[in-house]
Design a protein around this motif. Structure first.
Motif, mmCIF file in Angstrom:
data_model
loop_
_atom_site.group_PDB
_atom_site.id
_atom_site.type_symbol
_atom_site.label_atom_id
_atom_site.label_comp_id
_atom_site.label_asym_id
_atom_site.label_seq_id
_atom_site.Cartn_x
_atom_site.Cartn_y
_atom_site.Cartn_z
ATOM 1 N N LEU A 49 0.831 -1.204 0.000
ATOM 2 C CA LEU A 49 0.000 0.000 0.000
ATOM 3 C C LEU A 49 0.867 1.257 0.000
ATOM 4 O O LEU A 49 0.579 2.221 -0.712
ATOM 5 N N LEU A 50 1.919 1.263 0.791
ATOM 6 C CA LEU A 50 2.808 2.422 0.845
ATOM 7 C C LEU A 50 3.562 2.611 -0.469
ATOM 8 O O LEU A 50 3.792 3.738 -0.917
ATOM 9 N N LEU A 51 3.934 1.494 -1.077
ATOM 10 C CA LEU A 51 4.734 1.559 -2.302
ATOM 11 C C LEU A 51 3.985 2.265 -3.429
ATOM 12 O O LEU A 51 4.587 3.006 -4.216
ATOM 13 N N SER A 52 2.682 2.060 -3.497
ATOM 14 C CA SER A 52 1.910 2.619 -4.611
ATOM 15 C C SER A 52 1.928 4.150 -4.636
ATOM 16 O O SER A 52 2.334 4.747 -5.641
ATOM 17 N N PRO A 53 1.508 4.850 -3.574
ATOM 18 C CA PRO A 53 1.533 6.317 -3.650
ATOM 19 C C PRO A 53 2.941 6.901 -3.638
ATOM 20 O O PRO A 53 3.184 7.942 -4.254
ATOM 21 N N ILE A 54 3.871 6.247 -2.952
ATOM 22 C CA ILE A 54 5.234 6.791 -2.890
ATOM 23 C C ILE A 54 5.885 6.758 -4.272
ATOM 24 O O ILE A 54 6.503 7.736 -4.710
ATOM 25 N N THR A 55 5.741 5.645 -4.989
ATOM 26 C CA THR A 55 6.301 5.583 -6.342
ATOM 27 C C THR A 55 5.571 6.550 -7.275
ATOM 28 O O THR A 55 6.179 7.113 -8.191
ATOM 29 N N GLY A 56 4.277 6.755 -7.030
ATOM 30 C CA GLY A 56 3.543 7.741 -7.817
ATOM 31 C C GLY A 56 4.099 9.141 -7.623
ATOM 32 O O GLY A 56 4.228 9.916 -8.583
ATOM 33 N N LEU A 57 4.459 9.479 -6.393
ATOM 34 C CA LEU A 57 5.053 10.791 -6.123
ATOM 35 C C LEU A 57 6.439 10.908 -6.743
ATOM 36 O O LEU A 57 6.820 11.972 -7.243
ATOM 37 N N PHE A 58 7.194 9.817 -6.718
ATOM 38 C CA PHE A 58 8.502 9.825 -7.380
ATOM 39 C C PHE A 58 8.333 10.159 -8.863
ATOM 40 O O PHE A 58 9.092 10.953 -9.429
ATOM 41 N N MET A 59 7.343 9.550 -9.497
ATOM 42 C CA MET A 59 7.094 9.816 -10.913
ATOM 43 C C MET A 59 6.671 11.266 -11.125
ATOM 44 O O MET A 59 7.121 11.926 -12.067
ATOM 45 N N ALA A 60 5.797 11.762 -10.253
ATOM 46 C CA ALA A 60 5.296 13.130 -10.404
ATOM 47 C C ALA A 60 6.416 14.153 -10.305
ATOM 48 O O ALA A 60 6.393 15.187 -10.991
ATOM 49 N N PHE A 61 7.417 13.869 -9.469
ATOM 50 C CA PHE A 61 8.521 14.809 -9.279
ATOM 51 C C PHE A 61 9.753 14.447 -10.110
ATOM 52 O O PHE A 61 10.827 15.023 -9.930
ATOM 53 N N GLY A 62 9.603 13.475 -11.017
ATOM 54 C CA GLY A 62 10.682 13.144 -11.941
ATOM 55 C C GLY A 62 11.857 12.419 -11.322
ATOM 56 O O GLY A 62 12.980 12.497 -11.839
ATOM 57 N N LEU A 63 11.629 11.692 -10.239
ATOM 58 C CA LEU A 63 12.706 10.953 -9.575
ATOM 59 C C LEU A 63 12.725 9.521 -10.101
ATOM 60 O O LEU A 63 11.748 8.788 -9.967
#
Length: 306
Positions: A163-177
């Motif tokens: 569950l944590l992995l899903s939004p955290i990786t989404g934020l990484f994508m949003a910020f170009g990481l």
């Protein structure tokens, strides 16, 4: 910190972001099946380099397209950056029928990533999702019971890492990481699309091609290999694999299409279930309070009258 305060923060953060989270999670559930559908590729013999090049020359004779994408499940090809029809790869003609699955996936992706044009709301809601999970962790291990609240807490704790992995990786994508560093500098001018197709066909099966496009002055290709969606750049030596963008692979479920796709389906179902059960628990609590408040008010009025 006081658990009562944490619970209140947990509930109100969920309530404030409930509607955008429902949209994001629901569209995420739809997109979870995309890798499973697309990784199978096109039927053997449907396309090769010559056929794709021929279609490019037919539908983009001026060579203005910046790329193309192939929808394997719908067996269609779409040119990017030009006013050209969607191409039916089975016939080579302009597609006369829409692809319902492709249309739904396209709608889901646009909504999931942009939410009617409010990109900031997607990012804010994703951050809120992480905050809700962290608050749940701070509240401590739950007592598991066969009740709505018990199932809510149990499902959250037993699937917490995913569950944590899903939004955290989404934020990484949003910020170009990407966790892989910047791509290597381009060593040549971008190849024409037709040349790029011929080049990648020398070492890869174009039946599993997802797209070839000019991205930031660099011609890139993405194709499925062993269930994983790999990215390649074109160099003087042919094609070179780019470093894996793990946040994207994990978030989209493209690291092992069948396994990762199914895991993403499970995560989406659990997230949706947690959101709905959380809202039900809150509404039950509110409905229980109203009769008590009414009874108290009536009792006070009766005492005053006496």
């Amino acid at each position: 910190m006081n658990n009562a305060l944490l619970l209140k923060l947990h509930r109100w953060t969920t309530l404030v972001f409930a509607l955008p989270l429902i949209a994001i999670i629901f569209t995420g559930l739809i997109l979870s099946v995309e890798p499973i559908l697309q990784s199978r590729g096109l039927p053997a013999g449907m396309v090769d380099a010559d056929r794709i090049v021929g279609l490019l020359q037919r539908y983009d004779p001026a060579g203005k397209a910046r790329g193309f994408a192939i929808n394997a499940s719908g067996r269609q090809m779409r040119l990017m950056g030009v006013n050209a029809p969607t191409i039916d790869l089975a016939t080579g003609e302009a597609a006369t029928a829409s692809d319902p699955v492709g249309d739904v996936l396209l709608w889901a992706r646009r909504t999931h990533e942009h939410l009617l044009g409010y990109d900031w709301l997607v990012i804010g809601s994703t951050i809120a999702m992480v905050v809700i999970m962290i608050i749940g962790i701070l509240m401590g291990l739950p007592r598991l019971r066969n009740s709505l609240a018990g199932w809510h807490k149990g499902a959250a704790w037993f699937t917490l890492p995913l569950l944590l992995l899903s939004p955290i990786t989404g934020l990484f994508m949003a910020f170009g990481l990407t966790l892989s560093g910047p791509p290597p500098a381009a060593t040549r001018a971008p190849l024409p699309l037709a040349d790029a197709v011929r080049t990648i066909a020398q070492s890869h099966d174009v039946a599993h091609l997802s797209m070839i496009a000019n991205r930031g002055g660099r011609m890139m290709a993405r194709l499925y290999e062993g269930g994983e969606l790999r990215a390649y750049s074109f160099t003087a030596d042919g094609v070179t694999p780019l470093a894996r963008n793990w946040p994207r692979l994990l978030h989209e479920g493209n690291w092992s299409a069948l396994i990762s796709g199914l895991l993403n389906v499970i995560v989406s179902v659990v997230l949706f279930g947690l959101l709905i059960t959380g809202l039900l628990l809150w509404s039950r609590r509110k409905l229980r309070r109203r009769p008590q408040a009414t009874t108290t008010a009536n009792g006070t009025a009766a005492t005053g009258a006496a």
